[in-house]
Design a protein around this motif. Structure first.
Motif: not given
Length: 276
Positions: A52-63
């Motif tokens: 998963l990677l959601d470019q509208s979600d910083t936590d998702s990108m960091s994970a």
């Protein structure tokens, strides 16, 4: 030799999907990311490494970055910022919150993810950052104001970053497609229906005559439309050229518009585009 690695966003379909498979076949270690778990599961079944990677979600990108570093032992050779969406509407009908929403993914997400990747590339002494723009990143079309504005802004940000990264070993590159077979139109429908009150618009007749038909009816390929593999070929070139260009154009409209933009007076270009 260790395979080179690349993180690609927006791989559920279209450009990202094709690029992920094309680079995988050419020996790259591809981290093909998506916003939805079911899409990640599908790509995993197809033989790709996907999460998963959601470019509208910083936590998702960091994970996602942490997942990449865990799998590679702390390195990443390339990033292809590709995920984006659009929706057709006259600028006067676009609520400001809708504009914030599209900028969150199409620009701020690129910026956030890039900032997280740069320290990795700086530490290893090399890297390539590819940002997927559009012919609409340097010429404007009516009813594309929200998408236009994100791509215009992204081109300016990318140009600045490219200059700032000189001498760092990090190349920053724009990919400029034109009409490419994808689900961009289909994926724009939920955003259009959420944000645009076209029935109350002063341009209601234009929506009925020009926008709704194009949005909801399957009309086949656009004129000069190329398959997503045309983008994958340029992505491969941008990743492997010894001295990569600042911009890689794709499709005849992109090349033609670049020439028109350079040679024609603005009013004449406006007149020409308005008749397309």
């Amino acid at each position: 030799m260790t395979r080179k690695s690349i993180l690609i966003t927006g791989c559920s379909s279209g450009i990202g999907y094709d690029a992920a498979h094309a680079l995988h076949k050419r020996g790259w270690r591809v981290f093909a990311t998506c916003r939805k778990q079911e899409d990640c599961d599908r790509l995993t079944r197809e033989g790709l490494e996907s999460f998963l990677l959601d470019q509208s979600d910083t936590d998702s990108m960091s994970a996602a970055i942490e997942e990449v570093l865990t799998r590679t032992g702390g390195t990443l050779d390339a990033l292809f910022n590709n995920a984006a969406f659009g929706f057709p509407a006259a600028v006067e009908d676009v609520p400001t919150d809708a504009l914030r929403s599209i900028f969150e993914t199409n620009l701020f997400g690129y910026h956030d993810l890039t900032r997280q990747v740069i320290p990795i590339m700086r530490a290893q002494g090399h890297g390539r950052i590819l940002n997927c723009s559009s012919v609409l990143g340097f010429v404007a079309l009516r009813f594309r104001g929200a998408y236009n504005s994100t791509k215009f802004a992204m081109e300016g940000l990318t140009d600045t970053l490219r200059i700032e990264m000189r001498g760092s070993g990090i190349d920053v590159i724009l990919i400029q497609p034109g009409p490419i077979t994808s689900k961009l139109r289909e994926n724009s429908i939920p955003h259009f229906e959420k944000w645009i009150d076209w029935r109350s618009s002063a341009r209601k007749a234009e929506y009925e005559q020009k926008v709704l038909t194009r949005l909801y009816e399957e009309r086949g390929p656009d004129t000069f439309e190329l398959p997503a593999s045309a983008v994958s070929d340029k992505v491969w070139q941008a990743l492997t050229d010894t001295n990569p260009r600042a911009r890689y154009k794709i499709t005849k409209p992109t090349y033609l518009m670049a020439v028109f933009k350079r040679l024609l007076p603005t009013r004449m270009l406006d007149w020409l585009i308005d008749r397309m």
